[in-house]
Design a protein around this motif. Structure first.
Motif: not given
Length: 106
Positions: A16-30
């Motif tokens: 998780f670098p500074n100032r950059i978004g990252r998508t995580i998928r958990l169960n049915d959630k993004e």
């Protein structure tokens, strides 16, 4: 009855670098995860509350806000509230670093 939070490991600190978004998928959630330049992590639902929607991971991080260039909206990462003159709110999630592990509570 008190429900105890379940913390799920979603990655390592270096993911998780500074100032950059990252998508995580958990169960049915993004979930969109952001690390600010102050090294603080935030997690929000990865869906802009704008009527036309859109992902938030491409947003620009500034302080504890993100700016969605697609919808020209500013969102507070701490509360999930869309800033004036627009209105709306995105769901936020508790996030923490435990050693080198990053964990989110649903």
């Amino acid at each position: 009855m008190i429900k105890h939070a379940e913390w799920l490991i979603v990655g390592h600190s270096k993911d998780f670098p500074n100032r950059i978004g990252r998508t995580i998928r958990l169960n049915d959630k993004e979930i969109a995860v952001f690390r600010t330049s102050e090294n603080k992590l935030y997690a929000v639902e990865n869906s802009n509350p704008h009527p036309k929607g859109g992902p938030l991971t491409e947003a620009i991080v500034s302080g504890h806000y993100i700016y969605d260039p697609l919808r020209d909206w500013k969102i507070d990462l701490e509360t999930g509230l869309v800033q004036d003159p627009d209105t709306g709110q995105v769901k936020t999630f508790a996030i923490r670093e435990d050693g080198e592990e990053v964990k989110i509570s649903l």
